[in-house]
Scaffold this motif. Structure first.
Motif, mmCIF file in Angstrom:
data_model
loop_
_atom_site.group_PDB
_atom_site.id
_atom_site.type_symbol
_atom_site.label_atom_id
_atom_site.label_comp_id
_atom_site.label_asym_id
_atom_site.label_seq_id
_atom_site.Cartn_x
_atom_site.Cartn_y
_atom_site.Cartn_z
ATOM 1 N N LYS A 1 -2.957 -9.461 15.703
ATOM 2 C CA LYS A 1 -3.255 -9.673 13.921
ATOM 3 C C LYS A 1 -3.439 -10.398 13.396
ATOM 4 O O LYS A 1 -4.251 -10.392 12.025
ATOM 5 C CB LYS A 1 -1.580 -9.145 13.840
ATOM 6 C CG LYS A 1 -0.065 -10.132 14.959
ATOM 7 C CD LYS A 1 0.982 -8.825 14.680
ATOM 8 C CE LYS A 1 2.034 -9.692 15.121
ATOM 9 N NZ LYS A 1 2.086 -9.766 16.341
ATOM 10 N N GLU B 1 1.012 -1.301 -0.012
ATOM 11 C CA GLU B 1 0.194 -0.099 0.368
ATOM 12 C C GLU B 1 0.642 1.689 0.136
ATOM 13 O O GLU B 1 2.023 1.049 0.442
ATOM 14 C CB GLU B 1 -0.954 0.170 0.979
ATOM 15 C CG GLU B 1 -1.461 -1.242 0.650
ATOM 16 C CD GLU B 1 -2.977 -1.117 1.939
ATOM 17 O OE1 GLU B 1 -3.317 -0.093 2.425
ATOM 18 O OE2 GLU B 1 -3.172 -1.988 2.877
ATOM 19 N N GLU C 1 -6.524 -10.305 11.080
ATOM 20 C CA GLU C 1 -6.154 -9.894 9.222
ATOM 21 C C GLU C 1 -7.269 -11.076 8.547
ATOM 22 O O GLU C 1 -7.720 -10.831 7.344
ATOM 23 C CB GLU C 1 -4.527 -9.805 9.200
ATOM 24 C CG GLU C 1 -4.104 -8.661 9.315
ATOM 25 C CD GLU C 1 -2.707 -9.011 9.389
ATOM 26 O OE1 GLU C 1 -1.984 -9.606 8.818
ATOM 27 O OE2 GLU C 1 -2.210 -8.421 9.840
ATOM 28 N N ILE D 1 -9.934 -1.772 11.091
ATOM 29 C CA ILE D 1 -10.861 -2.396 11.383
ATOM 30 C C ILE D 1 -9.126 -3.738 11.957
ATOM 31 O O ILE D 1 -9.999 -4.018 13.459
ATOM 32 C CB ILE D 1 -10.838 -3.646 9.988
ATOM 33 C CG1 ILE D 1 -11.927 -2.698 8.816
ATOM 34 C CG2 ILE D 1 -11.504 -4.870 10.244
ATOM 35 C CD1 ILE D 1 -12.481 -3.473 7.761
ATOM 36 N N ALA D 2 -8.074 -4.127 11.464
ATOM 37 C CA ALA D 2 -7.741 -4.842 12.549
ATOM 38 C C ALA D 2 -6.746 -4.256 14.144
ATOM 39 O O ALA D 2 -6.968 -5.002 14.604
ATOM 40 C CB ALA D 2 -6.073 -4.995 11.612
ATOM 41 N N ALA E 1 -10.483 -10.123 9.072
ATOM 42 C CA ALA E 1 -10.775 -8.521 7.902
ATOM 43 C C ALA E 1 -11.060 -9.099 6.510
ATOM 44 O O ALA E 1 -11.839 -8.660 5.774
ATOM 45 C CB ALA E 1 -9.785 -7.774 7.809
ATOM 46 N N LYS E 2 -10.276 -10.048 5.850
ATOM 47 C CA LYS E 2 -10.209 -10.563 4.795
ATOM 48 C C LYS E 2 -11.508 -11.226 4.456
ATOM 49 O O LYS E 2 -11.902 -11.250 3.345
ATOM 50 C CB LYS E 2 -8.858 -11.543 4.431
ATOM 51 C CG LYS E 2 -8.358 -11.103 3.762
ATOM 52 C CD LYS E 2 -7.173 -12.087 3.481
ATOM 53 C CE LYS E 2 -5.878 -11.507 3.124
ATOM 54 N NZ LYS E 2 -4.060 -12.538 2.954
ATOM 55 N N LYS F 1 -15.971 -6.300 9.631
ATOM 56 C CA LYS F 1 -15.695 -4.735 9.169
ATOM 57 C C LYS F 1 -15.173 -4.123 10.732
ATOM 58 O O LYS F 1 -14.681 -3.236 11.436
ATOM 59 C CB LYS F 1 -16.609 -4.151 8.413
ATOM 60 C CG LYS F 1 -16.417 -4.674 7.222
ATOM 61 C CD LYS F 1 -16.251 -3.140 6.233
ATOM 62 C CE LYS F 1 -16.171 -3.677 4.555
ATOM 63 N NZ LYS F 1 -15.008 -4.535 4.445
ATOM 64 N N THR G 1 -5.503 3.102 7.156
ATOM 65 C CA THR G 1 -5.984 2.911 5.889
ATOM 66 C C THR G 1 -7.253 1.875 6.669
ATOM 67 O O THR G 1 -7.375 1.814 7.858
ATOM 68 C CB THR G 1 -5.191 1.789 5.733
ATOM 69 O OG1 THR G 1 -3.923 2.334 5.230
ATOM 70 C CG2 THR G 1 -5.341 0.805 4.779
ATOM 71 N N GLU G 2 -8.213 1.719 6.108
ATOM 72 C CA GLU G 2 -9.839 1.373 6.587
ATOM 73 C C GLU G 2 -9.306 -0.398 7.014
ATOM 74 O O GLU G 2 -9.785 -0.613 8.254
ATOM 75 C CB GLU G 2 -10.778 0.632 5.182
ATOM 76 C CG GLU G 2 -11.531 -0.179 5.509
ATOM 77 C CD GLU G 2 -12.637 0.945 6.309
ATOM 78 O OE1 GLU G 2 -13.562 0.580 6.546
ATOM 79 O OE2 GLU G 2 -12.269 2.233 6.311
ATOM 80 N N THR G 3 -8.612 -0.973 6.384
ATOM 81 C CA THR G 3 -8.312 -2.748 6.437
ATOM 82 C C THR G 3 -7.035 -1.852 8.324
ATOM 83 O O THR G 3 -7.644 -3.386 9.166
ATOM 84 C CB THR G 3 -7.193 -3.105 6.248
ATOM 85 O OG1 THR G 3 -6.385 -2.255 5.336
ATOM 86 C CG2 THR G 3 -7.298 -4.020 5.119
ATOM 87 N N GLU G 4 -6.481 -1.323 8.365
ATOM 88 C CA GLU G 4 -6.018 -0.432 9.680
ATOM 89 C C GLU G 4 -6.854 -0.488 10.694
ATOM 90 O O GLU G 4 -6.705 -0.886 11.948
ATOM 91 C CB GLU G 4 -4.581 -0.183 9.472
ATOM 92 C CG GLU G 4 -3.239 0.269 8.609
ATOM 93 C CD GLU G 4 -2.477 1.113 8.251
ATOM 94 O OE1 GLU G 4 -1.331 1.031 7.903
ATOM 95 O OE2 GLU G 4 -2.972 2.126 8.328
#
Length: 784
Positions: free
Chosen positions: A547, A298, A551, A535-536, A554-555, A559, A530-533
Motif C-alpha cells: 500500500k 475524503e 500510494e 488505482i492503489a 499514485a501520487k 494511473k 474513489t479513483e485513488t482507491e
DNA sequence: CAGTAG
DNA sequence: AGGCCTTACTG
DNA sequence: GCCT
C-alpha cells in the motif's frame, strides 16, 4: 543450588547424539539459564518490572491457561523473596535491597506460575494475625486445600543462605517486615529446590526434605478446640456463600433470558433517564458502514450513509437527538439514514470524492427501511422462525481430539456446570479462543457457497489501505473474517445479526456488512470507489508493491499498472518489483493444482539427479489440498540421522542453477545470504519449460535443517490464519513458535516483546508433537 | 528502519 | 486501553 | 475491526 541431575544430563546428551549432529543445544539447567541471562543488559531486563508485584501481575496474563503442564503446584501460594543481592553483612538495611527484580527471579516466578502456583508478591504478603483470625484452618485441612503459604528465598549462590530474620524483614508492606510470631502455622520456608523438584517430578512433593532448617512454625501455638470449631464453621459459611452466589447468578441469567436485553441494561446502568415506554428505544442499530471506511480527508457520496430513497420520513419523532447527540439509534429516523455517523450528517454534494458515484443496489432500500423502522433485534426476532438460520453455525460436536488431549485446563471458568439460556453459538464461540483449536472439518473452498461474501469482504479489506497501524489491523480483521466466512456453511439471506455476532471474531459492524452482502450480493461501499482507491488497489496487486508504494506511485502520477510498466524507474521501484511487473498478468492468475504437480515433479527430478537422498516437498496451499494455488512453496531437507550425517547444504544453489538451465527458473527475486546454508531460501519466478503458453509462476524454495522439519512443516503449510493463531496460543502459554522450532521458557517484557530466545523443546520429532505440546487438536494439512 | 512478503 | 505472529530480505 |  540445584544442579541438573546426572540422570537428566545424560538423557539430554543422549537426545543430542540421537539427533546425530549435536546441533540441538542441550537444554540448560535453570541456573545456567539464569547465569546466561544475567549477562544480558540488566537494565533492559529489569526496567519494565521494578517490583515483583508488577511482574507477577504480568505473568498471570500469560499463564491463565497453561496447556499441558502438569499443574503440580496447583493451589500452592508461594512468596518468592529475592535475597540474591543482599550484602553478606547482616546489618545491611533490608529496605535498600528488598526484593530487587532481576531476570533470575523472573524465571523462577515464571516456572512456578506456569505450574499452577499462586504467587504472592512479598510486599503484599500479609501474615495471619493470630489474635484476629480464630478461624485459622486446621493444618491438615489447610494442606489439602492448598492454604499453606510457601516462602521461597531465591538464592543463586548458596554460600549466602539468608537467615529467617532477613527473609522476614523484607516481607509485608511495612519497613519492619514481619515477626516470627506473626506467622501462623501455615507458612513454610522452603528452598527453591522444592519448587524445582515438584516441577521435575510433575507432582507436589513433600516439603520435608526442603524445609529450611529451624522451621519456625514451631513458634506457632497449636490450634485450640475453639479454633478448630471456627475452622469448620468457616468452611460451612463459605459453602453457603457459594450457593447463594450461584443462585443469584442463575436468577440473573433467567432474568436476562426472560426480559431480554433491555431489562438487563436498565438494571446495569442503574438510573436510566426517561424510561420511555416500550423497549424499542434501547434497541441499537449498528451502522453497516462507518466513516472509518473512507480514506482520510475524503467524503462519501451523498446517500452513502443515509440512503436517500429509503428514508422513512416521519417514521418516529426524534426524541433521542437531544439526549444523546450523535449516537446511532434505531427508530429515530433522523436524517432518514440507516444510521447517521456523527459529523457526517449532511454529506454534501461538492464534498464527494471525485469519481465516486452512489449506485442503488436492488433490495437494499427495503433492507434499510426495515432496519430503520424496527431495529436489528426485532429483525432478528422475525427471522428466528427461519429454520435455515438455526443450523448455520453448527460447528459443535465434530471435534477430532487427540488421544492425549486432556481438554482445557484453563482457569476453571470453562466448566460447563451451568446451562444458561444463551445462544448455543455464543457458548461455543466463548470456549475456543484460539482458532487453531477449532477442528472443524470444513475446508475453505473457492467454490464454496459463501465465496461471494468472502470476496466482497476481501475487497473491503483492501480498501483499508492507509498505512496507519490501526488500518492495518482493520484490514487484517476483515481478511480474517473473509477466511472464516469462506469456511462456513452457506450463509442464508435470512441470517440473523446476533448469530453472526456470536462467531468469535465477527463483531457488530462486520456482521451488518455481511448481512448487506448476503442480501444484496454486494456492498454499497464498493459501488462508489474513489479513483485513488481504484488505482492503489490495482497497483498493490503487483509483486513487491504494497500500500505504501502504491500510494506513492499514485501520487507520482501513475494511473495503472500499465503506467508503471511503461516507465518503472520513474517510480523508484526495486529490481524484484520490476520483474514482478514484467510478469504482472501471469502472476495475477492462480495456478491449477495439476500444474503445481507438474512443476513440482519436474523440479524433484532435477533434485534427484543432484542428490536423491534430499527430500523435497511441496508446501503451502498445495499441501492443504487446494485445487489451485497462488504460488509454489518447495521445502528442501535431508535426513541427517543417516550414517553419513550429510546435509542438504548447497543443494539449493545447485538445484536453482539446474532449474535455470532447464528453463524452469525464469528469474530470481531475492536470494539467500548464504546459498550454502541449511536455511537458504530463494524467491523467484518459474514456468513449465518448452511450453509456449506456460504462464510464469511465483516459486519459493527453502532449505530446512532436518531437526527443524516439524515446525517448518506447520509453518509452510499454513494457512496464515492458522499460523497466527497457533503461534499466538504458543506465546500466551510462554512458548514461542516459529518456522524453526518450538521454544519454551521464553521471557518477555510487559509488552510481550521477546527478551530471551528460550530453549528448544526437546523430543519434538513430528508436527503432531508440537500440536500435542500446545494442546491443539490434531488436524491433517487438508483440514487446516 | 520501513516496506514487503511468507 | 491495549493487544493483535514471526522472521527474512531489500533498499 | 475484534477481543479481553
Amino acid at each position: 543450588s540445584a544442579r541438573s541431575s546426572p540422570a537428566r544430563a545424560s538423557k539430554v546428551a543422549a537426545a543430542a547424539t540421537v539427533k546425530g549432529k549435536g546441533r540441538a543445544k542441550a537444554r540448560l539447567s535453570l541456573e545456567q539459564e539464569v547465569d546466561r541471562v544475567l549477562k544480558l543488559r540488566k537494565t533492559k531486563l529489569t526496567d519494565p518490572f521494578p517490583t515483583v508485584a508488577e511482574l507477577v501481575a504480568h505473568l498471570v496474563q500469560f499463564t491463565s491457561a497453561q496447556p499441558n503442564a502438569k499443574r503440580c503446584l496447583e493451589g500452592c501460594r508461594i512468596v518468592f523473596v529475592n535475597t540474591e543481592h543482599w550484602s553478606s553483612a547482616p546489618s545491611t538495611s533490608a529496605k535498600l535491597t528488598r526484593n530487587p527484580m532481576d531476570e533470575g527471579l523472573r524465571l523462577c516466578l515464571t516456572v512456578a506460575i506456569r505450574h499452577g502456583a499462586t504467587l504472592i508478591p512479598p510486599e503484599e504478603f500479609v501474615a495471619p494475625d493470630p489474635s484476629v483470625s480464630p478461624d485459622q484452618l486446621d493444618p491438615d485441612q489447610a494442606e489439602a486445600e492448598g492454604w499453606t503459604t510457601h516462602i521461597v528465598p531465591y538464592v543463586l549462590s548458596q554460600q549466602r543462605l539468608p537467615t529467617y530474620d532477613q527473609i522476614l524483614a523484607c516481607l509485608g508492606p511495612d519497613e519492619g517486615g514481619i515477626s516470627r510470631e506473626q506467622l501462623g502455622p501455615f507458612v513454610k520456608v522452603v528452598k527453591y529446590k522444592w519448587v524445582a523438584s515438584c516441577v521435575e517430578k510433575r507432582a507436589k512433593v513433600p516439603e520435608t526434605m526442603y524445609l529450611l532448617g529451624g522451621d519456625f512454625r514451631q513458634h506457632a501455638p497449636p490450634l485450640t478446640e475453639q479454633q478448630k470449631r471456627a475452622v469448620k464453621e468457616r468452611a460451612q459459611r463459605m459453602e453457603v456463600q457459594a450457593k447463594q452466589a450461584e443462585q443469584a447468578r442463575v436468577a440473573k441469567t433467567k432474568l436476562r433470558a426472560r426480559a431480554g436485553k433491555d431489562a438487563l441494561e436498565a438494571e446495569d446502568s442503574g438510573s436510566d433517564h426517561g424510561s420511555n415506554g416500550g423497549g424499542e428505544d434501547e434497541v441499537e442499530v449498528v451502522s453497516p458502514l462507518g466513516s472509518q471506511d473512507w480514506p482520510e480527508g475524503e467524503k462519501p457520496p451523498a446517500g452513502y450513509f443515509a440512503h436517500q430513497t429509503a428514508s422513512p420520513l416521519g417514521a418516529a419523532p426524534d426524541k433521542h437527538d437531544t439526549t444523546r447527540p450523535g449516537e446511532q439509534v434505531g427508530g429515530g429516523g433522523s436524517g432518514g439514514g440507516v444510521a447517521v455517523e456523527a459529523g457526517e450528517d449532511e454529506p454534501e454534494g461538492q464534498a464527494v470524492a471525485a469519481g465516486a458515484r452512489f449506485k442503488s443496489i436492488p433490495g437494499l432500500e427495503q433492507e434499510v427501511q426495515f432496519l430503520n423502522t424496527y431495529g436489528q433485534e426485532v429483525m432478528d426476532d422475525v427471522l428466528e422462525e427461519t429454520p435455515r438460520t438455526a443450523a448455520l453455525f453448527e460447528l459443535d460436536g465434530m471435534c477430532i481430539l487427540d488421544d492425549d488431549y486432556d481438554g482445557d485446563r484453563d482457569t476453571g471458568e470453562g466448566t460447563d456446570e451451568s446451562f444458561d439460556d444463551e445462544e448455543p453459538a455464543k457458548k461455543k464461540a466463548k470456549r475456543s479462543v484460539w482458532a487453531c483449536d477449532d477442528p472443524e472439518g470444513s475446508v475453505a473452498s473457492r467454490n464454496g457457497p459463501n465465496e461471494n461474501i468472502a470476496m466482497v469482504l476481501e475487497m473491503m479489506a483492501d480498501l483499508a489501505s492507509s498505512t496507519t497501524e490501526k488500518q492495518q489491523f482493520r484490514q487484517r480483521s476483515y481478511k480474517k473474517i473473509a477466511g472464516m466466512v469462506r469456511k462456513m456453511r452457506e450463509i442464508p439471506k435470512e441470517v440473523r445479526h446476533k448469530d453472526l455476532c456470536a462467531v468469535h471474531g465477527i463483531g457488530k459492524k462486520t456482521a451488518s456488512k455481511i448481512i448487506e452482502i448476503a442480501r444484496t450480493g454486494t456492498h454499497r461501499r464498493l459501488q462508489c470507489l474513489t479513483e485513488t482507491e481504484r488505482i492503489a488497489r490495482e497497483l498493490s496487486g503487483v509483486y513487491g508493491i504494497g500500500k505504501a508504494i502504491a500510494e506513492k506511485a499514485a501520487k507520482a502520477g501513475a494511473k495503472s499498472v500499465a503506467d508503471l510498466k511503461r516507465d518503472p524507474h520513474k517510480y523508484g521501484l526495486s529490481a524484484a518489483t520490476i520483474k514482478g511487473l514484467e510478469h504482472y498478468d501471469d502472476l495475477c492468475e492462480r495456478i491449477p493444482r495439476a500444474e503445481v504437480t507438474e512443476l513440482y515433479e519436474s523440479i524433484k527430478g532435477l533434485s534427484d539427479k543432484i542428490d536423491p537422498k534430499v527430500q523435497i516437498e511441496c508446501m503451502g496451499s498445495y499441501r492443504r489440498g487446494a485445487k489451485s494455488s497462488g504460488d509454489i512453496d518447495l521445502l528442501v531437507t535431508r535426513d541427517t540421522t543417516s550414517s553419513t550425517g550429510k546435509t542438504h547444504a548447497g543443494h539449493i544453489a545447485k538445484l536453482w542453477r539446474a532449474m535455470e538451465r532447464a528453463g524452469i527458473a525464469v528469474s530470481t527475486l531475492s536470494e539467500p545470504d548464504q546459498w550454502h546454508g541449511l536455511a537458504a531460501k530463494v524467491n523467484g519466478l518459474c514456468r513449465l519449460p518448452d511450453r509456449a503458453d506456460a504462464k510464469v509462476r511465483r516459486i519459493d524454495i527453502l532449505g530446512v535443517p532436518w531437526e527443524e522439519m516439524p515446525a517448518a512443516l506447520i509453518y509452510f503449510t499454513g494457512d496464515d490464519h492458522f499460523n497466527r493463531s497457533i503461534r499466538l496460543k504458543a506465546r500466551k502459554h510462554g512458548y514461542r513458535l516459529n518456522q524453526r522450532g518450538l521454544y519454551e521458557n521464553v521471557s518477555r517484557d510487559r509488552k510481550g516483546e521477546k527478551l530471551t530466545e528460550g530453549t528448544l523443546v526437546l523430543g519434538i520429532r513430528t508436527e503432531r508433537d508440537i500440536f500435542k505440546k500446545l494442546c491443539v487438536p490434531w488436524r491433517e494439512p487438508t483440514l487446516r
